[in-house]
Design a protein around this motif. Structure first.
Motif, PDB file in Angstrom:
ATOM      1  N   LEU A 169      38.879  35.519  28.914  1.00 41.89           N
ATOM      2  CA  LEU A 169      38.790  35.697  30.359  1.00 41.89           C
ATOM      3  C   LEU A 169      37.340  35.590  30.822  1.00 41.89           C
ATOM      4  N   ARG A 170      36.453  36.218  30.090  1.00 39.26           N
ATOM      5  CA  ARG A 170      35.019  36.170  30.430  1.00 39.26           C
ATOM      6  C   ARG A 170      34.508  34.730  30.339  1.00 39.26           C
ATOM      7  N   HIS A 171      34.929  34.004  29.326  1.00 35.12           N
ATOM      8  CA  HIS A 171      34.529  32.608  29.165  1.00 35.12           C
ATOM      9  C   HIS A 171      35.019  31.774  30.354  1.00 35.12           C
ATOM     10  N   ALA A 172      36.244  32.038  30.795  1.00 31.86           N
ATOM     11  CA  ALA A 172      36.786  31.318  31.948  1.00 31.86           C
ATOM     12  C   ALA A 172      35.951  31.601  33.196  1.00 31.86           C
ATOM     13  N   LEU A 173      35.479  32.825  33.338  1.00 32.41           N
ATOM     14  CA  LEU A 173      34.629  33.178  34.476  1.00 32.41           C
ATOM     15  C   LEU A 173      33.290  32.441  34.396  1.00 32.41           C
ATOM     16  N   VAL A 174      32.661  32.490  33.239  1.00 29.70           N
ATOM     17  CA  VAL A 174      31.338  31.889  33.053  1.00 29.70           C
ATOM     18  C   VAL A 174      31.376  30.368  33.231  1.00 29.70           C
ATOM     19  N   THR A 175      32.440  29.740  32.784  1.00 35.33           N
ATOM     20  CA  THR A 175      32.540  28.281  32.893  1.00 35.33           C
ATOM     21  C   THR A 175      33.050  27.830  34.264  1.00 35.33           C
ATOM     22  N   GLY A 176      33.379  28.765  35.118  1.00 36.76           N
ATOM     23  CA  GLY A 176      33.830  28.419  36.458  1.00 36.76           C
ATOM     24  C   GLY A 176      35.306  28.091  36.554  1.00 36.76           C
ATOM     25  N   ALA A 177      36.055  28.328  35.499  1.00 34.66           N
ATOM     26  CA  ALA A 177      37.498  28.045  35.509  1.00 34.66           C
ATOM     27  C   ALA A 177      38.256  29.011  36.424  1.00 34.66           C
ATOM     28  N   ILE A 178      37.697  30.202  36.604  1.00 39.58           N
ATOM     29  CA  ILE A 178      38.280  31.171  37.536  1.00 39.58           C
ATOM     30  C   ILE A 178      37.167  31.671  38.453  1.00 39.58           C
ATOM     31  N   PRO A 179      37.507  32.032  39.691  1.00 40.84           N
ATOM     32  CA  PRO A 179      36.468  32.518  40.609  1.00 40.84           C
ATOM     33  C   PRO A 179      36.049  33.952  40.271  1.00 40.84           C
ATOM     34  N   LYS A 180      34.816  34.284  40.666  1.00 40.05           N
ATOM     35  CA  LYS A 180      34.321  35.637  40.423  1.00 40.05           C
ATOM     36  C   LYS A 180      35.144  36.656  41.217  1.00 40.05           C
ATOM     37  N   ALA A 181      35.495  36.269  42.439  1.00 38.27           N
ATOM     38  CA  ALA A 181      36.357  37.141  43.249  1.00 38.27           C
ATOM     39  C   ALA A 181      37.707  37.232  42.539  1.00 38.27           C
ATOM     40  N   GLY A 182      38.116  38.428  42.238  1.00 36.80           N
ATOM     41  CA  GLY A 182      39.393  38.618  41.556  1.00 36.80           C
ATOM     42  C   GLY A 182      39.266  38.791  40.054  1.00 36.80           C
ATOM     43  N   TYR A 183      38.054  38.586  39.509  1.00 35.09           N
ATOM     44  CA  TYR A 183      37.854  38.752  38.066  1.00 35.09           C
ATOM     45  C   TYR A 183      38.174  40.187  37.648  1.00 35.09           C
ATOM     46  N   TYR A 184      37.674  41.141  38.415  1.00 37.26           N
ATOM     47  CA  TYR A 184      37.917  42.547  38.108  1.00 37.26           C
ATOM     48  C   TYR A 184      39.417  42.835  38.042  1.00 37.26           C
ATOM     49  N   ASP A 185      40.155  42.309  39.011  1.00 36.86           N
ATOM     50  CA  ASP A 185      41.613  42.521  39.029  1.00 36.86           C
ATOM     51  C   ASP A 185      42.273  41.923  37.792  1.00 36.86           C
ATOM     52  N   ARG A 186      41.777  40.786  37.334  1.00 34.80           N
ATOM     53  CA  ARG A 186      42.319  40.169  36.118  1.00 34.80           C
ATOM     54  C   ARG A 186      42.040  41.033  34.893  1.00 34.80           C
ATOM     55  N   VAL A 187      40.857  41.636  34.853  1.00 29.46           N
ATOM     56  CA  VAL A 187      40.516  42.526  33.736  1.00 29.46           C
ATOM     57  C   VAL A 187      41.433  43.754  33.743  1.00 29.46           C
ATOM     58  N   VAL A 188      41.655  44.309  34.916  1.00 31.73           N
ATOM     59  CA  VAL A 188      42.547  45.476  35.044  1.00 31.73           C
ATOM     60  C   VAL A 188      43.972  45.103  34.627  1.00 31.73           C
ATOM     61  N   ASP A 189      44.443  43.942  35.070  1.00 34.68           N
ATOM     62  CA  ASP A 189      45.783  43.488  34.676  1.00 34.68           C
ATOM     63  C   ASP A 189      45.893  43.315  33.169  1.00 34.68           C
ATOM     64  N   LEU A 190      44.841  42.771  32.581  1.00 35.74           N
ATOM     65  CA  LEU A 190      44.837  42.587  31.126  1.00 35.74           C
ATOM     66  C   LEU A 190      44.881  43.941  30.424  1.00 35.74           C
ATOM     67  N   ARG A 191      44.125  44.886  30.930  1.00 36.37           N
ATOM     68  CA  ARG A 191      44.105  46.230  30.339  1.00 36.37           C
ATOM     69  C   ARG A 191      45.503  46.856  30.406  1.00 36.37           C
ATOM     70  N   ARG A 192      46.198  46.612  31.471  1.00 36.14           N
ATOM     71  CA  ARG A 192      47.555  47.169  31.620  1.00 36.14           C
ATOM     72  C   ARG A 192      48.534  46.553  30.626  1.00 36.14           C
ATOM     73  N   LYS A 193      48.237  45.363  30.138  1.00 36.67           N
ATOM     74  CA  LYS A 193      49.092  44.731  29.130  1.00 36.67           C
ATOM     75  C   LYS A 193      48.920  45.378  27.755  1.00 36.67           C
TER      76      LYS A 193
END
Length: 98
Positions: free
Chosen positions: A44-68
């Motif tokens: 997920l972090r790599h996707a953020l750094v490479t621009g594959a996902i926007p910075k806005a919403g990254y935190y929510d993706r991390v939280v969703d991953l943690r819930r998994k």
């Protein structure tokens, strides 16, 4: 030793394709699940750094991953049923002490 995993733990593990046997130590399974979680975080972090996902919403993706991965926040010795691990033959030894 034989371990009897809690039903809710087994359900969570199955979501990740993990089926421990009665001989599989909870610590080993925990290490595997923790490594899988960390791998997904790094991806997920790599996707953020490479621009594959926007910075806005990254935190929510991390939280969703943690819930998994709720088991990562539970100590592995709590994954087993209240009677805990037993070596084969312990019941017979305990009964013969009377």
């Amino acid at each position: 030793m034989a371990y009897r995993y809690r039903a809710e733990v087994l359900e969570q593990l199955l979501l990740h394709g993990v089926r421990p046997t009665a001989e599989t130590a909870p610590e080993l399974v925990y290490d595997f699940i923790n490594d899988l979680y960390r791998y997904e975080l790094r991806r997920l972090r790599h996707a953020l750094v490479t621009g594959a996902i926007p910075k806005a919403g990254y935190y929510d993706r991390v939280v969703d991953l943690r819930r998994k991965y709720p088991l990562v926040s539970i100590k592995p010795h709590l994954w087993i049923a209240d009677d805990g691990p037993r070596r084969r033959g312990d019941a017979e030894i305990a009964e013969s002490d009377d």
